[in-house]
Design a protein around this motif. Structure first.
Motif, mmCIF file in Angstrom:
data_model
loop_
_atom_site.group_PDB
_atom_site.id
_atom_site.type_symbol
_atom_site.label_atom_id
_atom_site.label_comp_id
_atom_site.label_asym_id
_atom_site.label_seq_id
_atom_site.Cartn_x
_atom_site.Cartn_y
_atom_site.Cartn_z
ATOM 1 N N PRO A 261 14.606 -2.680 -9.498
ATOM 2 C CA PRO A 261 13.215 -2.250 -9.393
ATOM 3 C C PRO A 261 12.260 -3.428 -9.568
ATOM 4 O O PRO A 261 12.665 -4.536 -9.916
ATOM 5 C CB PRO A 261 13.079 -1.276 -10.561
ATOM 6 N N GLN A 262 10.999 -3.167 -9.358
ATOM 7 C CA GLN A 262 9.969 -4.136 -9.728
ATOM 8 C C GLN A 262 9.902 -4.213 -11.258
ATOM 9 O O GLN A 262 9.966 -3.205 -11.941
ATOM 10 C CB GLN A 262 8.608 -3.693 -9.184
ATOM 11 N N SER A 306 12.671 -0.166 -6.258
ATOM 12 C CA SER A 306 11.390 -0.469 -5.620
ATOM 13 C C SER A 306 11.345 -1.899 -5.054
ATOM 14 O O SER A 306 10.647 -2.167 -4.081
ATOM 15 C CB SER A 306 10.246 -0.281 -6.611
ATOM 16 N N LYS A 307 12.122 -2.824 -5.633
ATOM 17 C CA LYS A 307 12.169 -4.190 -5.114
ATOM 18 C C LYS A 307 13.306 -4.351 -4.093
ATOM 19 O O LYS A 307 13.145 -5.012 -3.061
ATOM 20 C CB LYS A 307 12.367 -5.178 -6.261
ATOM 21 N N THR A 309 14.820 -2.107 -2.100
ATOM 22 C CA THR A 309 14.658 -1.420 -0.821
ATOM 23 C C THR A 309 13.633 -2.116 0.077
ATOM 24 O O THR A 309 13.563 -1.784 1.268
ATOM 25 C CB THR A 309 14.217 0.034 -1.065
ATOM 26 N N GLU A 310 12.868 -3.030 -0.483
ATOM 27 C CA GLU A 310 11.939 -3.797 0.349
ATOM 28 C C GLU A 310 12.609 -5.038 0.965
ATOM 29 O O GLU A 310 12.035 -5.672 1.850
ATOM 30 C CB GLU A 310 10.733 -4.256 -0.484
ATOM 31 N N ASP A 331 16.207 8.090 1.393
ATOM 32 C CA ASP A 331 15.302 7.110 0.781
ATOM 33 C C ASP A 331 14.443 7.837 -0.249
ATOM 34 O O ASP A 331 13.652 8.723 0.093
ATOM 35 C CB ASP A 331 14.426 6.469 1.855
ATOM 36 N N THR A 334 10.649 5.048 -3.640
ATOM 37 C CA THR A 334 10.004 4.579 -4.876
ATOM 38 C C THR A 334 8.939 3.527 -4.594
ATOM 39 O O THR A 334 8.183 3.181 -5.499
ATOM 40 C CB THR A 334 11.069 3.995 -5.815
ATOM 41 N N THR A 335 8.894 3.075 -3.376
ATOM 42 C CA THR A 335 7.852 2.155 -2.931
ATOM 43 C C THR A 335 7.468 2.487 -1.492
ATOM 44 O O THR A 335 8.324 2.920 -0.695
ATOM 45 C CB THR A 335 8.308 0.692 -3.013
ATOM 46 N N GLY A 336 6.201 2.292 -1.214
ATOM 47 C CA GLY A 336 5.733 2.574 0.145
ATOM 48 C C GLY A 336 6.217 1.570 1.159
ATOM 49 O O GLY A 336 6.105 1.828 2.363
ATOM 50 N N ASP A 337 6.762 0.420 0.713
ATOM 51 C CA ASP A 337 7.204 -0.632 1.622
ATOM 52 C C ASP A 337 8.723 -0.631 1.829
ATOM 53 O O ASP A 337 9.309 -1.623 2.264
ATOM 54 C CB ASP A 337 6.777 -2.007 1.094
ATOM 55 N N SER A 338 9.372 0.460 1.519
ATOM 56 C CA SER A 338 10.830 0.537 1.667
ATOM 57 C C SER A 338 11.204 0.471 3.147
ATOM 58 O O SER A 338 10.549 1.079 3.995
ATOM 59 C CB SER A 338 11.375 1.816 1.048
#
Length: 430
Positions: A261-262, A306-307, A309-310, A331, A334-338
């Motif tokens: 994650p972040q 969150s980190k 998947t980007e 998916d 957890t992040t919009g940028d996945s």
């Protein structure tokens, strides 16, 4: 010439005397002849009068008549064998029903019975058939040709079905018959047809994450009568046990794969997490270890990540193995940028993004509000997928939501049913 007897002489002398006294000129022979004739006529008429001869003649005539009657009715001392019923009916103009003979052997086959309803004349003045007056004749049935007169007892049958009618296959009762049994519906009137059950207007899928540590909590969620999907963390104390239990209860089992994650390492995703700092080979070995923890996985969704998947290169390692094992990818967003959903489509993997988080805020009102939002989104878009966690408020909301989904005409389905399957593989490289 022999001498005459005493009476003849006396008669002759008497005749001669008479004739001589009266002075007749007859000869003695003529006198005797006339006297004999007179004597014979007088004895017949006087000795045997007609009043005594007629009774004798009458008695003789009656005796002959009685003898003839006996010979006619009895048919002599030896009775001839009975004629068939058909011949007797032809000769007399009437027909009779023969009495059943209980002692007849089965091999003997009597002839066909006469026409039903005929009567047999009685020679003794009794009722037809030679019965005594006042007795009732048992009911008889006309036996067809080639069959015994006494039929075997019929097989067991229902009292509702007459014996002389064949059984008909069971059929559904008419609606008119049912209407007579329903209150408020007049007989002979068909009731209105029942309102058809509408088909579900929408479908939802619910995935519960983070299983693997508490077996009792998992059993509580298994008791909910909904096809929930169980996402299980790898390398946990009850990972394999919960996966096997969920599979036995016909629940789908997903690998809840930990990802960086972040804010890592302050935010710890747990044992067996995939990190962006790992090499391609190490990523693959860590992923295979997680996938091999149980054979019941049919898909994968990310835990945190969150980190990770980007990061496109790291996610390609995951997508390559999922395609090889024919697993789908959910998916968690957890992040919009996945890039997870886009890469899954590129690799031709069935995939979908999460729509609703049920328990981001752990209160009854908040979780119930998220359930309402899930229903609204499904009715608008046709389908919706939610993710929850094994919390008490989530368990309570789902138990109460069983009836709510039915009232809203929304079907709860397994998560694999809502996966989007690409029509063809767009690309993707290992």
């Amino acid at each position: 010439m022999p001498s005459r007897s005493g009476p003849a002489r006396r008669g002759a002398s008497k005749g001669r005397g008479v004739s001589s006294r009266k002075g007749g000129g007859r000869s003695p022979r003529k006198t005797l002849r006339s006297a004999g004739k007179a004597t014979r006529g007088k004895s017949f008429s006087a000795g045997m009068p007609r009043s005594r001869f007629l009774p004798l003649l009458t008695v003789w005539f009656l005796a002959v008549l009685a003898l003839a009657s006996l010979l006619y009715w009895n048919g002599g001392t030896e009775k001839p064998p009975p004629k068939p019923a058909a011949n007797k009916a032809t000769s007399t103009g009437q027909s009779s029903v023969p009495k059943p003979r209980m002692a007849d052997p089965p091999a003997k086959q009597p002839e066909a019975g006469p026409v039903a309803g005929s009567r047999t004349p009685s020679p003794k003045g009794g009722e037809p058939g030679g019965k005594e007056p006042g007795t009732r004749e048992p009911a008889r049935t006309t036996a067809p040709a080639g069959k015994p007169l006494i039929e075997p007892p019929p097989p067991f049958h229902s009292r509702d079905i007459p014996i002389d009618q064949p059984k008909e296959p069971a059929r559904k009762p008419d609606s008119i018959t049912l209407s007579a049994l329903r209150p408020g519906v007049p007989p002979g009137t068909a009731p209105p047809p029942p309102s058809p059950v509408p088909a579900p207007v929408a479908k939802v899928a619910i995935v519960i994450d983070d299983f693997g540590q508490n077996l009792e909590v998992a059993k509580k969620f298994l008791s909910i009568p909904l096809p929930l999907s169980f996402a299980i963390l790898p390398n946990q104390r009850h990972t394999a046990e919960i996966a096997e239990l969920a599979h036995a209860h016909h629940r789908e089992v997903l690998l809840h794969l930990p990802m960086e994650p972040q804010g890592y390492p302050k935010m710890d995703p747990g044992s067996g997490a995939l990190l962006t700092s790992m090499s391609r080979g190490r990523l693959r070995r860590t992923l295979l270890a997680a996938l091999d923890s149980t054979p019941y996985f049919i898909g994968v969704n990310n835990h945190m990540g969150s980190k990770f998947t980007e990061n496109t290169p790291s996610m390609r390692v995951v997508m390559s193995e999922l395609r090889h094992r024919k697993l789908f990818f959910l998916d968690s967003a957890t992040t919009g940028d996945s890039v997870g959903f886009a890469l899954a489509r590129e690799y031709g993997i069935p995939a979908r993004k999460r729509d609703i988080f049920l328990d981001h805020t752990l209160t009854d009102e908040a979780v119930q509000s998220q359930v309402d939002q899930l229903i609204r989104k499904a009715k608008i878009e046709g389908t919706a997928l939610a993710i929850g966690h094994p919390h008490e408020v989530t368990l309570k909301a789902l138990i109460e939501g069983v009836d709510r989904f039915k009232e809203e005409n929304v079907a709860v389905v397994p998560s694999s049913e809502l996966m989007i399957v690409p029509s063809r593989r767009v690309g993707g490289r290992d």
